[in-house]
Design a protein around this motif. Structure first.
Motif, PDB file in Angstrom:
ATOM      1  N   VAL A  26       4.656   0.788   1.304  1.00 37.50           N
ATOM      2  CA  VAL A  26       4.707  -0.045   2.503  1.00 37.50           C
ATOM      3  C   VAL A  26       4.301  -1.463   2.131  1.00 37.50           C
ATOM      4  N   CYS A  85       0.832  -1.202   0.000  1.00 34.44           N
ATOM      5  CA  CYS A  85       0.000   0.000   0.000  1.00 34.44           C
ATOM      6  C   CYS A  85       0.866   1.251   0.000  1.00 34.44           C
ATOM      7  N   ARG A  86       0.171   2.349  -0.180  1.00 29.16           N
ATOM      8  CA  ARG A  86       0.793   3.661  -0.175  1.00 29.16           C
ATOM      9  C   ARG A  86       0.470   4.342   1.151  1.00 29.16           C
ATOM     10  N   ASP A  87       1.485   4.941   1.742  1.00 25.91           N
ATOM     11  CA  ASP A  87       1.286   5.753   2.941  1.00 25.91           C
ATOM     12  C   ASP A  87       2.001   7.071   2.695  1.00 25.91           C
ATOM     13  N   GLY A  88       1.255   8.075   2.301  1.00 29.00           N
ATOM     14  CA  GLY A  88       1.867   9.340   1.918  1.00 29.00           C
ATOM     15  C   GLY A  88       2.675   9.144   0.658  1.00 29.00           C
ATOM     16  N   GLN A 108      -3.623   5.821   1.250  1.00 28.40           N
ATOM     17  CA  GLN A 108      -4.054   6.239   2.578  1.00 28.40           C
ATOM     18  C   GLN A 108      -3.907   7.742   2.782  1.00 28.40           C
ATOM     19  N   ARG A 109      -2.846   8.316   2.230  1.00 28.96           N
ATOM     20  CA  ARG A 109      -2.617   9.753   2.335  1.00 28.96           C
ATOM     21  C   ARG A 109      -1.980  10.222   1.050  1.00 28.96           C
ATOM     22  N   TRP A 126       2.109   5.845  -8.768  1.00 22.68           N
ATOM     23  CA  TRP A 126       1.319   4.967  -7.903  1.00 22.68           C
ATOM     24  C   TRP A 126       0.369   4.070  -8.689  1.00 22.68           C
ATOM     25  N   GLU A 179       5.023  -4.318   9.606  1.00 22.25           N
ATOM     26  CA  GLU A 179       5.641  -3.760   8.395  1.00 22.25           C
ATOM     27  C   GLU A 179       6.873  -4.562   7.999  1.00 22.25           C
ATOM     28  N   GLN A 200       5.271   7.056   0.599  1.00 21.20           N
ATOM     29  CA  GLN A 200       6.040   5.857   0.891  1.00 21.20           C
ATOM     30  C   GLN A 200       5.290   4.607   0.453  1.00 21.20           C
ATOM     31  N   ARG A 208       9.239  -0.123   4.382  1.00 16.65           N
ATOM     32  CA  ARG A 208       8.664   1.221   4.188  1.00 16.65           C
ATOM     33  C   ARG A 208       9.758   2.020   3.482  1.00 16.65           C
TER      34      ARG A 208
END
Length: 174
Positions: free
Chosen positions: A136, A129-132, A172-173, A154, A144, A134, A147
């Motif tokens: 992950v 997944c995407r976190d900001g 997510q962000r 994306w 995790e 980053q 990261r």
């Protein structure tokens, strides 16, 4: 883990056929062009800022600006641009070295940053997944695995994970 190579430079392979690994990497030429271009423009702007610096009576530390403006034109401009290009080239090599390359296959994922490979088998990854900004990788137990800062597109990354049978989480962000 046995992951096949798709050519001499894995950064060049972004489309995979059936059973082949998909490799996503930031284009080297784009990173270098941006860094070198910004360095050259920055060097030129430095000459303009030195003149402005000296014209403002309230600005401290005018010595470096006086030193710059003491060099006659066109040598000042040419020298500043050349130094800016050299600094941009150095930053470009650093950006390429620190950028993420993701090799995604049916058997696993290899993330490469700073010439260091981190390999994960398909069974180790429950979710990508995407976190900001980053990427992950999440283990089946929710921990995790990895990261990494990611400048890759994306949508293409999500499509690659999906094409090789991995679960992709919604962004997510942003």
């Amino acid at each position: 883990m046995d992951m096949e190579k798709s050519g001499p430079d894995p950064r060049d392979r972004t489309v995979a056929g059936p059973g082949e690994a998909t490799v996503l990497a930031e284009p080297v030429w784009q990173l270098m062009l941006v860094c070198v271009g910004c360095g050259g423009v920055g060097g030129w702007l430095l000459t303009l800022l030195a003149d402005l610096w000296l014209s403002l009576h309230w600005v401290p530390m005018k010595g470096p600006a006086r030193l710059l403006t003491a060099v006659p034109d066109p040598w000042l401009t040419v020298g500043a641009v050349v130094v800016g290009l050299a600094v941009g080239l150095l930053l470009g090599f650093t950006a390429v070295y620190e950028s993420l390359t993701a090799r995604i296959s049916d058997s696993g994922v290899v993330l490469t940053v700073k010439d260091e490979d981190r390999e994960f088998t398909h069974d180790e990854i429950a979710l990508a997944c995407r976190d900001g900004k980053q990427l992950v990788l999440v283990a089946p137990d929710g921990g995790e695995l990895a990261r990494e800062n990611c400048g890759l597109p994306w949508r293409r990354l999500a499509e690659a994970f999906d094409a090789h049978g991995y679960d992709w989480g919604a962004p997510q962000r942003s």
